[in-house]
Write a protein that holds these residues in place. Structure first.
Motif, mmCIF file in Angstrom:
data_model
loop_
_atom_site.group_PDB
_atom_site.id
_atom_site.type_symbol
_atom_site.label_atom_id
_atom_site.label_comp_id
_atom_site.label_asym_id
_atom_site.label_seq_id
_atom_site.Cartn_x
_atom_site.Cartn_y
_atom_site.Cartn_z
ATOM 1 N N ILE A 300 0.861 -1.177 0.000
ATOM 2 C CA ILE A 300 0.000 0.000 0.000
ATOM 3 C C ILE A 300 0.904 1.236 0.000
ATOM 4 O O ILE A 300 1.906 1.281 0.725
ATOM 5 N N GLU A 301 0.575 2.209 -0.830
ATOM 6 C CA GLU A 301 1.357 3.448 -0.903
ATOM 7 C C GLU A 301 0.738 4.497 0.015
ATOM 8 O O GLU A 301 -0.466 4.750 -0.045
ATOM 9 N N LEU A 302 1.585 5.091 0.863
ATOM 10 C CA LEU A 302 1.128 6.104 1.811
ATOM 11 C C LEU A 302 1.992 7.346 1.678
ATOM 12 O O LEU A 302 3.230 7.253 1.584
ATOM 13 N N HIS A 303 1.344 8.507 1.702
ATOM 14 C CA HIS A 303 2.047 9.791 1.682
ATOM 15 C C HIS A 303 2.270 10.225 3.127
ATOM 16 O O HIS A 303 1.316 10.436 3.884
ATOM 17 N N ILE A 304 3.519 10.323 3.550
ATOM 18 C CA ILE A 304 3.841 10.603 4.952
ATOM 19 C C ILE A 304 3.722 12.096 5.227
ATOM 20 O O ILE A 304 4.386 12.910 4.583
ATOM 21 N N ALA A 305 2.859 12.442 6.201
ATOM 22 C CA ALA A 305 2.677 13.848 6.578
ATOM 23 C C ALA A 305 3.518 14.200 7.801
ATOM 24 O O ALA A 305 4.254 15.186 7.805
ATOM 25 N N VAL A 306 3.413 13.381 8.859
ATOM 26 C CA VAL A 306 4.113 13.656 10.121
ATOM 27 C C VAL A 306 4.597 12.336 10.699
ATOM 28 O O VAL A 306 3.881 11.327 10.644
ATOM 29 N N ALA A 307 5.796 12.334 11.293
ATOM 30 C CA ALA A 307 6.298 11.183 12.036
ATOM 31 C C ALA A 307 6.396 11.584 13.507
ATOM 32 O O ALA A 307 7.169 12.479 13.857
ATOM 33 N N GLU A 308 5.587 10.952 14.357
ATOM 34 C CA GLU A 308 5.555 11.273 15.790
ATOM 35 C C GLU A 308 6.418 10.262 16.541
ATOM 36 O O GLU A 308 6.065 9.082 16.634
ATOM 37 N N LEU A 310 7.726 8.390 19.651
ATOM 38 C CA LEU A 310 7.182 8.103 20.981
ATOM 39 C C LEU A 310 8.104 7.212 21.802
ATOM 40 O O LEU A 310 7.666 6.607 22.776
ATOM 41 N N GLY A 311 9.366 7.144 21.429
ATOM 42 C CA GLY A 311 10.305 6.287 22.144
ATOM 43 C C GLY A 311 10.569 5.030 21.334
ATOM 44 O O GLY A 311 11.137 5.072 20.251
ATOM 45 N N ALA A 312 10.137 3.883 21.868
ATOM 46 C CA ALA A 312 10.349 2.621 21.159
ATOM 47 C C ALA A 312 9.525 2.547 19.881
ATOM 48 O O ALA A 312 9.902 1.879 18.922
ATOM 49 N N GLN A 313 8.399 3.236 19.869
ATOM 50 C CA GLN A 313 7.513 3.236 18.713
ATOM 51 C C GLN A 313 7.370 4.646 18.149
ATOM 52 O O GLN A 313 7.549 5.635 18.865
ATOM 53 N N SER A 314 7.044 4.715 16.866
ATOM 54 C CA SER A 314 6.681 5.970 16.225
ATOM 55 C C SER A 314 5.315 5.795 15.576
ATOM 56 O O SER A 314 4.960 4.696 15.142
ATOM 57 N N VAL A 315 4.552 6.884 15.538
ATOM 58 C CA VAL A 315 3.276 6.882 14.839
ATOM 59 C C VAL A 315 3.405 7.790 13.631
ATOM 60 O O VAL A 315 3.710 8.979 13.761
ATOM 61 N N LEU A 316 3.201 7.221 12.469
ATOM 62 C CA LEU A 316 3.228 7.995 11.231
ATOM 63 C C LEU A 316 1.821 8.451 10.892
ATOM 64 O O LEU A 316 0.887 7.641 10.882
ATOM 65 N N VAL A 317 1.662 9.744 10.655
ATOM 66 C CA VAL A 317 0.399 10.278 10.153
ATOM 67 C C VAL A 317 0.554 10.387 8.644
ATOM 68 O O VAL A 317 1.381 11.155 8.139
ATOM 69 N N THR A 318 -0.211 9.587 7.902
ATOM 70 C CA THR A 318 -0.059 9.509 6.460
ATOM 71 C C THR A 318 -1.412 9.728 5.783
ATOM 72 O O THR A 318 -2.436 9.864 6.445
ATOM 73 N N ARG A 319 -1.373 9.719 4.467
ATOM 74 C CA ARG A 319 -2.604 9.786 3.688
ATOM 75 C C ARG A 319 -2.597 8.686 2.643
ATOM 76 O O ARG A 319 -1.578 8.415 1.990
ATOM 77 N N CYS A 320 -3.771 8.058 2.506
ATOM 78 C CA CYS A 320 -4.005 7.102 1.433
ATOM 79 C C CYS A 320 -5.135 7.680 0.597
ATOM 80 O O CYS A 320 -6.284 7.715 1.059
ATOM 81 N N GLY A 321 -4.820 8.179 -0.590
ATOM 82 C CA GLY A 321 -5.821 8.937 -1.331
ATOM 83 C C GLY A 321 -6.147 10.195 -0.551
ATOM 84 O O GLY A 321 -5.272 10.993 -0.223
ATOM 85 N N GLN A 322 -7.435 10.363 -0.187
ATOM 86 C CA GLN A 322 -7.864 11.520 0.591
ATOM 87 C C GLN A 322 -8.108 11.192 2.063
ATOM 88 O O GLN A 322 -8.613 12.020 2.815
ATOM 89 N N THR A 323 -7.757 9.982 2.504
ATOM 90 C CA THR A 323 -8.057 9.522 3.861
ATOM 91 C C THR A 323 -6.801 9.491 4.718
ATOM 92 O O THR A 323 -5.756 8.994 4.280
#
Length: 361
Positions: A300-308, A310-323
């Motif tokens: 799946i292709e995702l457009h990365i907006a923000v990488a948060e 959080l220590g051991a883990q990171s949360v990527l805020v991405t977009r798939c299409g308009q979602t």
């Protein structure tokens, strides 16, 4: 410890119905968590059980005995509120023993109960202090201890950790979990925090608009939610939802939507294989089901907006299409904002929901 049964319990404030007919059974020696967003009726349910709100209909039974008309003091219940409500002029020992002294319990029995509970909660060295000399977490332990010394059959907790900071809440969750394993009592706990619910509950009851959406173990609610509401409420980070069309052909099932096409495998694939083709659905995708290794699943292709971070883990805020799509990955993987990357999706962990009813297919 009584078995507690709500039989078509209703509550209205004037013309506003807060609880439509509610049926619920609470088993002996069980830690039950009522969870849901603000206004869902969980605190009202707890207050009705405690006798702090009157019934508009239905009945509550303790081991088959109706208690809806009893006063709070007649219900063998102890309650811990969000507000500590400690007497500032009394030391901790007198705060904890207040109800026992009112009941005329002997001095020796009071001392024994207060000492035993204080040791359990690790506040035995604070008994001579006043509430103002204690931290927020210590005051909350005192409030719990005040309820526990009564040795009631059922303990009720109404969001007891919501006034604490994040670090202290985590510590108190651990202590509550340990206390749960050492005290053989019914415990009913209300919270809007699904992390508390998952950590503490033997059974979680998810509520919305006064209705029970689903109840079960934390694992059951996480892996087998009955509808989109439960799937989106249980789990952190929250589940991603993408509109799409469900297709089946020659024994294969896949979902296609704006910017993605994913096969549906595993248990979910078997469940939806008989569903009519080209049906409009909502795809449920856990952030943990997205892997930076494209070979770990379907691409799946995702457009990365923000990488948060959080220590051991990171949360990527991405977009798939308009979602917007959240991805939970190990922090060892670094991604630049503004880039488009291909990820692997664990297709056996996908969930399919009817777009109109929200029910899981």
């Amino acid at each position: 410890m009584p078995e507690i049964v709500f039989d078509k319990v209703r509550k209205s404030f004037g013309a506003v119905e807060v609880l439509p007919p509610l049926d619920l059974e609470l088993n002996d020696s069980e830690f039950t968590v009522l969870v849901g967003p603000s206004g869902c009726g969980k605190s009202t349910t707890l207050r009705i059980l405690a006798g702090l709100e009157t019934l508009s209909g239905g009945e509550i039974y303790f081991d088959g005995r109706p208690i809806g008309g009893l006063e709070p003091k007649e219900r063998d219940i102890a309650m811990v509120f969000q507000d500590y409500a400690l007497y500032p002029h009394m030391n901790i020992a007198r705060n904890m023993s207040f109800a026992l002294r009112l009941a005329g319990v002997s001095k020796s029995e009071i001392e024994e109960k207060v000492t035993r509970v204080a040791k359990l909660l690790n506040i035995d060295h604070l008994l001579d202090r006043k509430p103002a000399e204690l931290s927020g977490g210590q005051r909350q332990r005192v409030a719990m201890g005040r309820a526990m010394v009564r040795d009631a059959g059922t303990f009720l907790f109404d969001e007891p950790l919501s006034n604490l900071d994040a670090k202290l809440r985590a510590k108190m969750r651990t202590e509550l979990a340990e206390m749960r394993d050492t005290i053989d009592k019914n415990m009913v706990y209300v919270t809007h925090d699904q992390v508390e619910a998952m950590t503490l509950g033997d059974r979680i009851v998810v509520m919305s608009d006064g209705k029970i959406q689903q109840q079960g173990s934390p694992e059951e609610l996480f892996k087998r939610p009955v509808n989109r509401f439960v799937a989106g409420f249980i789990g952190s980070p929250t589940m991603n939802f993408l509109d799409g069309e469900l297709h089946t052909k020659d024994g294969s099932t896949w979902v296609q939507g704006d910017g993605y096409m994913l096969p549906v495998t595993g248990e979910t694939g078997q469940r939806v294989s008989q569903v009519a083709t080209s049906r409009n659905i909502t795809l449920g995708l856990r952030p943990s089901s997205i892997d930076p290794d494209v070979t770990a699943g379907a691409p799946i292709e995702l457009h990365i907006a923000v990488a948060e971070y959080l220590g051991a883990q990171s949360v990527l805020v991405t977009r798939c299409g308009q979602t917007e799509v959240l991805a939970e990955i190990a922090s060892a993987h670094r991604f630049e904002s503004g880039k488009v990357r291909t990820f692997g999706v664990a297709t056996d962990e996908l969930m399919i929901f009817d777009r109109d009813s929200g029910l899981r297919l």
